[in-house]
Design an enzyme around this catalytic site. Structure first.
Site, PDB file in Angstrom:
ATOM      1  N   CYS A 174       0.777  -1.223  -0.085  1.00 29.55           N
ATOM      2  CA  CYS A 174       0.048   0.131  -0.033  1.00 29.55           C
ATOM      3  C   CYS A 174       0.905   1.359   0.098  1.00 29.55           C
ATOM      4  O   CYS A 174       1.694   1.468   0.635  1.00 29.55           O
ATOM      5  CB  CYS A 174      -0.853  -0.189   1.331  1.00 29.55           C
ATOM      6  SG  CYS A 174      -1.821   1.485   1.488  1.00 29.55           S
ATOM      7  N   CYS A 199      -4.397   7.062  -1.500  1.00 32.71           N
ATOM      8  CA  CYS A 199      -5.704   6.908  -2.265  1.00 32.71           C
ATOM      9  C   CYS A 199      -7.078   7.168  -1.246  1.00 32.71           C
ATOM     10  O   CYS A 199      -7.872   7.691  -1.472  1.00 32.71           O
ATOM     11  CB  CYS A 199      -6.073   5.292  -2.765  1.00 32.71           C
ATOM     12  SG  CYS A 199      -4.649   4.493  -3.268  1.00 32.71           S
ATOM     13  N   THR A 243      -4.631   4.496   7.648  1.00 34.11           N
ATOM     14  CA  THR A 243      -3.634   4.132   6.732  1.00 34.11           C
ATOM     15  C   THR A 243      -2.780   5.658   6.473  1.00 34.11           C
ATOM     16  O   THR A 243      -3.616   6.553   6.106  1.00 34.11           O
ATOM     17  CB  THR A 243      -4.223   3.848   5.646  1.00 34.11           C
ATOM     18  OG1 THR A 243      -5.063   2.624   5.757  1.00 34.11           O
ATOM     19  CG2 THR A 243      -3.250   3.477   4.370  1.00 34.11           C
ATOM     20  N   GLU A 260      -0.610   1.514   9.487  1.00 32.56           N
ATOM     21  CA  GLU A 260      -1.899   2.065  10.016  1.00 32.56           C
ATOM     22  C   GLU A 260      -1.795   2.710  11.584  1.00 32.56           C
ATOM     23  O   GLU A 260      -0.712   2.005  12.484  1.00 32.56           O
ATOM     24  CB  GLU A 260      -2.983   0.767  10.233  1.00 32.56           C
ATOM     25  CG  GLU A 260      -3.645   1.016   8.793  1.00 32.56           C
ATOM     26  CD  GLU A 260      -3.099   0.273   7.793  1.00 32.56           C
ATOM     27  OE1 GLU A 260      -1.752  -0.475   8.055  1.00 32.56           O
ATOM     28  OE2 GLU A 260      -3.496   0.656   6.516  1.00 32.56           O
ATOM     29  N   HIS A 289     -13.403   4.161  -2.489  1.00 30.93           N
ATOM     30  CA  HIS A 289     -12.437   3.091  -2.325  1.00 30.93           C
ATOM     31  C   HIS A 289     -12.527   1.846  -2.617  1.00 30.93           C
ATOM     32  O   HIS A 289     -11.449   1.222  -2.854  1.00 30.93           O
ATOM     33  CB  HIS A 289     -12.159   3.471  -0.818  1.00 30.93           C
ATOM     34  CG  HIS A 289     -10.642   3.163  -0.108  1.00 30.93           C
ATOM     35  ND1 HIS A 289      -9.656   3.777  -0.788  1.00 30.93           N
ATOM     36  CD2 HIS A 289     -10.206   2.424   0.877  1.00 30.93           C
ATOM     37  CE1 HIS A 289      -8.480   3.388  -0.090  1.00 30.93           C
ATOM     38  NE2 HIS A 289      -8.855   2.464   0.612  1.00 30.93           N
ATOM     39  N   TYR A 321      -9.732  -1.396  -5.033  1.00 30.54           N
ATOM     40  CA  TYR A 321      -9.291  -2.727  -4.669  1.00 30.54           C
ATOM     41  C   TYR A 321      -8.699  -3.473  -5.758  1.00 30.54           C
ATOM     42  O   TYR A 321      -7.674  -4.537  -5.581  1.00 30.54           O
ATOM     43  CB  TYR A 321     -10.105  -3.202  -3.639  1.00 30.54           C
ATOM     44  CG  TYR A 321      -9.645  -2.843  -2.403  1.00 30.54           C
ATOM     45  CD1 TYR A 321      -9.539  -1.369  -1.945  1.00 30.54           C
ATOM     46  CD2 TYR A 321      -9.120  -3.601  -1.328  1.00 30.54           C
ATOM     47  CE1 TYR A 321      -9.019  -1.058  -0.858  1.00 30.54           C
ATOM     48  CE2 TYR A 321      -8.652  -3.210  -0.070  1.00 30.54           C
ATOM     49  CZ  TYR A 321      -8.472  -2.003   0.303  1.00 30.54           C
ATOM     50  OH  TYR A 321      -8.065  -1.249   1.299  1.00 30.54           O
ATOM     51  N   CYS A 369      -5.509  -1.817  -7.078  1.00 30.80           N
ATOM     52  CA  CYS A 369      -4.351  -1.872  -6.101  1.00 30.80           C
ATOM     53  C   CYS A 369      -3.951  -3.440  -5.794  1.00 30.80           C
ATOM     54  O   CYS A 369      -2.748  -3.817  -5.842  1.00 30.80           O
ATOM     55  CB  CYS A 369      -4.818  -1.193  -4.819  1.00 30.80           C
ATOM     56  SG  CYS A 369      -4.589  -1.862  -3.240  1.00 30.80           S
ATOM     57  N   GLU A 376      -5.717  -6.784   6.024  1.00 26.63           N
ATOM     58  CA  GLU A 376      -6.023  -5.743   5.198  1.00 26.63           C
ATOM     59  C   GLU A 376      -7.044  -5.850   4.151  1.00 26.63           C
ATOM     60  O   GLU A 376      -8.003  -5.091   3.623  1.00 26.63           O
ATOM     61  CB  GLU A 376      -4.817  -5.169   4.776  1.00 26.63           C
ATOM     62  CG  GLU A 376      -5.026  -3.596   4.343  1.00 26.63           C
ATOM     63  CD  GLU A 376      -5.597  -3.057   3.175  1.00 26.63           C
ATOM     64  OE1 GLU A 376      -5.983  -2.271   2.843  1.00 26.63           O
ATOM     65  OE2 GLU A 376      -5.273  -4.033   2.251  1.00 26.63           O
TER      66      GLU A 376
HETATM   67 FE1  SF4 Z   1      -3.379   1.455   0.149  1.00 28.61          FE
HETATM   68 FE2  SF4 Z   1      -4.859   0.079  -1.848  1.00 28.61          FE
HETATM   69 FE3  SF4 Z   1      -6.069   1.420  -0.049  1.00 28.61          FE
HETATM   70 FE4  SF4 Z   1      -4.537   2.643  -1.767  1.00 28.61          FE
HETATM   71  S1  SF4 Z   1      -6.440   1.668  -2.478  1.00 28.61           S
HETATM   72  S2  SF4 Z   1      -4.773   3.346   0.312  1.00 28.61           S
HETATM   73  S3  SF4 Z   1      -2.859   1.233  -1.983  1.00 28.61           S
HETATM   74  S4  SF4 Z   1      -4.808  -0.412   0.367  1.00 28.61           S
HETATM   75 FE    FE Z   2      -6.454  -0.249   2.236  1.00 25.22          FE
END
Ligand code: SF4
Ligand code: FE
Length: 489
Positions: A100, A104, A191, A258, A293, A297, A300, A444
């Site tokens: 991560c 984002c 985060t 975190e 968000h 996913y 990411c 996570e």
């Molecule tokens: Fe982290 Fe993925 Fe969330 Fe972006 S989308 S903050 S890279 S876990």
């Molecule tokens: Fe996340």
């Protein structure tokens, strides 16, 4: 736009309070702490890549407010193309970090706040949107990192915020005057918070009238008086104080660093307040943020999965079983799942639509499916990675043993696979697999961007079950009158 180095330098200027394992860190040394520096490196990459001409198209964009070139992480989506490029950008960065890069969350919080404040002003005659635009201009001009702060500790989950025995279990307004508001409470699982400049606080759920004080959205510097950050532990985190090999991904770490952020009577001036008591819009803000968000996913975690698949294939090469049929089959299965994750994120972006503010929003149903897939498929991808890699992932001796003058020779001899590859390289790949498929990373995937039940709740709300019934009734020929389907999208 800042470079990665400028970003790091700017973090040292903060007067932030961070505790790790019971100790308060010196504020200018926070980003050097072994538990934190990997997360800083990952976030810094979002700055360096924006300055690299090779990634200009994905990483940068023209601000709709100023016409200036900005880092995409500070942008408000103006088209379907912007939504799609966001997902492609995330996959690309994840392929480089394997973890991560945290930026984002604030990106999504800003996009959600932008469109919801616009709608709130239209209906209620408030002026939150203009205030928010000022904040956004500041973020775009200075390229600062904003932590999105949504999740409250929540206490007894069967009780609403105002019913809790302790009123601080959800962030709330304790007083206000002509200068601003005072807020108290905490935000959990934050985060990238300790390596951000500002946090954008949002309510954690839709609020009812009696929870008016809890319907608050505002921006606060992470080092404002009254704020304390308590950094979380991770699987194997003490290894970060030792050598690099045992960490698996020494440069970028695991997940997003975190913390629990405590807000003890923090003053927020009115120009940084974007919701204060408007309970009817709190649910919309939560949902919009959650969908943005959840959109991420498949991008990411698609990129993270690319690294896991690559590591598994390299481990098979190093161990001499890459030609075995069952290994090829497992790798293909992993590829199928990673591309399924990605496809869903692209789909919810491609189906995006403009909001009243002009900012684009993802298809909410598909965004929820995208994140929900991650709560299952990452476990399957990681299970296959551990299957391919073998028990060595869990039993391997340490880097110190490898470097020991007496016993190092045994590690080099007995941890070797194919003769052409040094044992040290095989250990590095096995540790990477351990890092990426271990406890903290898996949890996570389950709970980041909302737990699976949070997505399931959205299915009944967003999908049209009556329409599905009608489809079945018509095809089965049940009922006499023609059931003309008026609900087809
Ligand atoms: Fe982290 Fe993925 Fe969330 Fe972006 S989308 S903050 S890279 S876990
Ligand atoms: Fe996340």
């Amino acid at each position: 736009m800042m470079t990665g180095q400028e970003y790091k330098d700017s973090l040292r200027k903060r007067n932030i309070k961070v505790y790790i394992k019971g100790k308060l860190l010196k504020s200018n040394e926070v980003i050097d702490h072994p538990f934190i520096r990997g997360h800083v490196n990952a976030a810094a990459l979002t700055y360096d890549l924006a300055n690299d001409p090779m990634y200009e198209d994905l990483m940068t964009v023209t601000s709709h407010l100023t016409g200036k070139k900005i880092n995409r992480f500070t942008h408000i989506h103006q088209s379907v193309d912007d939504l799609v490029k966001k997902v492609k950008m995330l996959r690309m960065i994840s392929q480089k970090t394997g973890t991560c890069y945290q930026r984002c969350v604030g990106f999504d919080a800003m996009n959600a706040t932008y469109s919801v404040t616009y709608e709130m002003d239209k209906k209620l005659g408030t002026n939150y949107h203009e205030r928010f635009k000022e904040f956004l201009l500041h973020v775009q001009d200075t390229d600062i990192m904003v932590a999105g702060a949504m999740t409250d500790p929540k206490g007894d989950r069967s009780l609403r915020p105002s019913q809790q025995a302790d009123p601080d279990l959800f962030v709330h307004v304790v007083s206000k005057d002509d200068k601003g508001i005072i807020i108290r409470g905490a935000k959990a699982h934050m985060t990238g918070m300790v390596n951000s400049h500002e946090m954008l606080i949002m309510p954690t759920m839709g609020m009812k009238k009696e929870d008016k004080d809890y319907a608050v959205c505002c921006a606060v510097p992470v080092d404002a008086p009254g704020i304390i950050h308590i950094f979380g532990r991770q699987t194997n985190d003490d290894r970060k104080c030792e050598g690099d090999i045992d960490q698996g991904n020494a440069k970028y770490g695991i997940v997003g660093g975190e913390c629990l952020t405590v807000l003890e009577d923090v003053f927020v001036p009115w120009n940084s307040v974007f919701m204060c008591g408007e309970t009817e819009f709190s649910g919309a803000l939560v949902e919009r943020f959650a969908c943005y968000h959840r959109q991420n996913y498949g991008g990411c975690k698609g990129g993270v999965s690319d690294v896991v698949i690559g590591a598994s294939a390299v481990m098979a090469d190093y161990s001499g079983y890459s030609k075995a049929g069952h290994i090829k089959e497992k790798i293909n299965e992993m590829i199928h799942m990673a591309e399924t994750l990605y496809a869903c994120s692209i789909a919810c972006s491609a189906e995006g639509k403009p909001t009243a503010s002009g900012a684009y929003f993802v298809d909410p149903l598909l965004a929820n499916v995208s994140k929900h897939n991650v709560t299952k498929l990452i476990y399957d991808i990681d299970r296959l990675a551990q299957d391919i890699a073998g028990g060595i992932v869990a039993t391997m001796p340490s880097e110190s043993d490898l470097n020991d003058p007496e016993i190092g020779k045994y590690i080099r001899k007995y941890l070797k696979g194919v003769s052409s590859v040094p044992a040290e390289d095989r250990m590095k790949i096995a540790r990477l697999i351990e890092n990426m498929t271990g406890g903290t990373a898996l949890v996570e995937s389950m709970h980041g961007a909302g737990s699976p039940q949070a997505q399931k709740v959205m299915y009944s709300k967003l999908s049209n079950l009556e329409h599905k019934k009608l489809c079945a009734l018509n095809i089965a020929g049940i009922g006499t009158e023609e059931k003309e389907d008026k609900k087809v999208d």
